[in-house]
Write an enzyme that holds these catalytic residues in place. Structure first.
Site, short mmCIF file in Angstrom:
data_model
loop_
_atom_site.label_atom_id
_atom_site.label_comp_id
_atom_site.label_asym_id
_atom_site.label_seq_id
_atom_site.Cartn_x
_atom_site.Cartn_y
_atom_site.Cartn_z
N LYS A 1 44.33 73.15 -23.50
CA LYS A 1 43.21 74.01 -23.94
C LYS A 1 42.72 73.61 -25.34
O LYS A 1 43.41 72.89 -26.08
CB LYS A 1 43.68 75.47 -23.92
CG LYS A 1 43.98 76.01 -22.53
CD LYS A 1 44.29 77.49 -22.60
CE LYS A 1 44.54 78.07 -21.22
NZ LYS A 1 44.74 79.54 -21.26
N TYR B 1 36.85 80.41 -14.71
CA TYR B 1 37.70 81.61 -14.77
C TYR B 1 37.03 82.81 -14.08
O TYR B 1 37.28 83.95 -14.47
CB TYR B 1 37.98 81.95 -16.23
CG TYR B 1 39.12 81.16 -16.85
CD1 TYR B 1 40.43 81.31 -16.40
CD2 TYR B 1 38.90 80.29 -17.91
CE1 TYR B 1 41.48 80.60 -16.97
CE2 TYR B 1 39.96 79.57 -18.49
CZ TYR B 1 41.23 79.74 -18.01
OH TYR B 1 42.29 79.06 -18.58
N PHE C 1 39.32 90.84 -21.33
CA PHE C 1 39.47 89.65 -22.18
C PHE C 1 38.55 88.50 -21.76
O PHE C 1 38.61 87.41 -22.32
CB PHE C 1 40.94 89.17 -22.19
CG PHE C 1 41.52 88.85 -20.83
CD1 PHE C 1 41.35 87.61 -20.24
CD2 PHE C 1 42.26 89.79 -20.15
CE1 PHE C 1 41.88 87.30 -19.00
CE2 PHE C 1 42.80 89.52 -18.89
CZ PHE C 1 42.61 88.26 -18.32
N ARG D 1 54.04 75.20 -13.79
CA ARG D 1 54.11 76.56 -14.37
C ARG D 1 55.43 76.76 -15.11
O ARG D 1 55.48 77.41 -16.16
CB ARG D 1 53.90 77.62 -13.29
CG ARG D 1 52.46 77.62 -12.78
CD ARG D 1 52.20 78.70 -11.76
NE ARG D 1 52.18 80.03 -12.34
CZ ARG D 1 51.15 80.53 -13.01
NH1 ARG D 1 50.07 79.81 -13.23
NH2 ARG D 1 51.20 81.76 -13.48
N THR E 1 52.80 83.25 -19.71
CA THR E 1 51.41 83.27 -20.22
C THR E 1 51.37 83.59 -21.71
O THR E 1 50.64 82.97 -22.48
CB THR E 1 50.58 84.31 -19.44
OG1 THR E 1 50.69 84.03 -18.05
CG2 THR E 1 49.12 84.27 -19.85
N ARG F 1 54.24 76.38 -23.83
CA ARG F 1 53.59 77.52 -24.51
C ARG F 1 54.45 78.03 -25.67
O ARG F 1 53.91 78.50 -26.68
CB ARG F 1 53.28 78.62 -23.50
CG ARG F 1 52.06 78.27 -22.67
CD ARG F 1 51.85 79.23 -21.54
NE ARG F 1 50.55 79.06 -20.90
CZ ARG F 1 50.27 79.50 -19.69
NH1 ARG F 1 51.19 80.13 -18.97
NH2 ARG F 1 49.07 79.32 -19.17
N ASN G 1 47.01 80.00 -25.70
CA ASN G 1 48.34 79.66 -25.18
C ASN G 1 48.47 78.19 -24.74
O ASN G 1 49.30 77.86 -23.90
CB ASN G 1 48.75 80.62 -24.06
CG ASN G 1 47.79 80.60 -22.89
OD1 ASN G 1 46.77 79.94 -22.93
ND2 ASN G 1 48.13 81.33 -21.84
N HIS H 1 46.91 75.48 -19.41
CA HIS H 1 46.61 76.26 -18.20
C HIS H 1 47.17 75.52 -16.99
O HIS H 1 47.23 74.30 -16.97
CB HIS H 1 45.09 76.42 -18.02
CG HIS H 1 44.71 76.95 -16.67
ND1 HIS H 1 44.72 78.29 -16.38
CD2 HIS H 1 44.37 76.31 -15.51
CE1 HIS H 1 44.38 78.47 -15.11
NE2 HIS H 1 44.18 77.28 -14.56
N GLU I 1 40.38 74.89 -8.29
CA GLU I 1 40.35 74.39 -9.68
C GLU I 1 40.24 72.86 -9.74
O GLU I 1 39.52 72.32 -10.57
CB GLU I 1 41.59 74.89 -10.43
CG GLU I 1 41.56 76.40 -10.61
CD GLU I 1 42.71 76.94 -11.45
OE1 GLU I 1 43.64 76.17 -11.78
OE2 GLU I 1 42.65 78.14 -11.79
#
Ligand code: CMP
Length: 137
Positions: A9, A49, A57, A85, A91, A102, A112, A115, A126
């Site tokens: 990110k 998203y 948010f 993950r 998260t 993270r 964070n 993704h 995605e």
């Protein structure tokens, strides 16, 4: 073999962490089948998203994801979705386990660092959002 979408990110990319994150990805045995640096528009971030558009948010999320360049990748391995993950961690970086990306690179729930797709159907959407089939041969 399974594929998942991964993003470094804008927070982690701007901080110069993309190289270390990529090194971890290779160390863990993923095959990087697609990779591109993108500077998303707010509309492109919102489309990516879209499942969160009713969330409080959402405005912050789309603003943040279009605030600077990011690195978008398709990772392949056995169980790639779960495996990526696990490597990312929870998260919220404050809940993420030691050794996760993270924990190491995230600074808040919204910032964070990385993704990852959360299920096979999400991964299909995605991956297709950012890459054509020809880019993933
Ligand atoms: P990500 O896994 O990219 O998916 C959606 C993102 O929304 C999530 O990471 C967080 O960075 C961000 N986010 C911001 N606020 C929240 C929140 N309250 N709950 C969940 N995700 C949030």
């Amino acid at each position: 073999m399974e594929r998942t979408l991964a993003i470094v990110k804008p927070d982690a990319f701007a901080a110069g962490h993309a190289g270390r994150i990529l090194a971890r990805i290779y160390q863990e045995g993923f095959n990087v089948v697609g990779m591109k640096k993108l500077f998303l528009s707010e509309k492109q971030a919102a489309g990516f998203y879209h499942v969160h558009e009713s969330k409080p948010f959402f405005d912050d999320l789309k603003g943040f994801m279009s605030s600077g360049p990011c690195l978008v990748m398709v990772l392949e391995s056995d169980g790639a979705i779960r495996k990526w993950r696990d490597l990312m961690g929870a998260t919220n970086p404050s809940d993420a386990g030691a050794g996760t990306l993270r924990k190491e690179f995230g600074t808040s729930l919204g910032r964070n660092a990385v993704h990852g797709s959360d299920a096979p159907e999400t991964a299909a959407f995605e991956v297709g959002y950012f890459f054509s089939g020809l880019e993933l041969l």
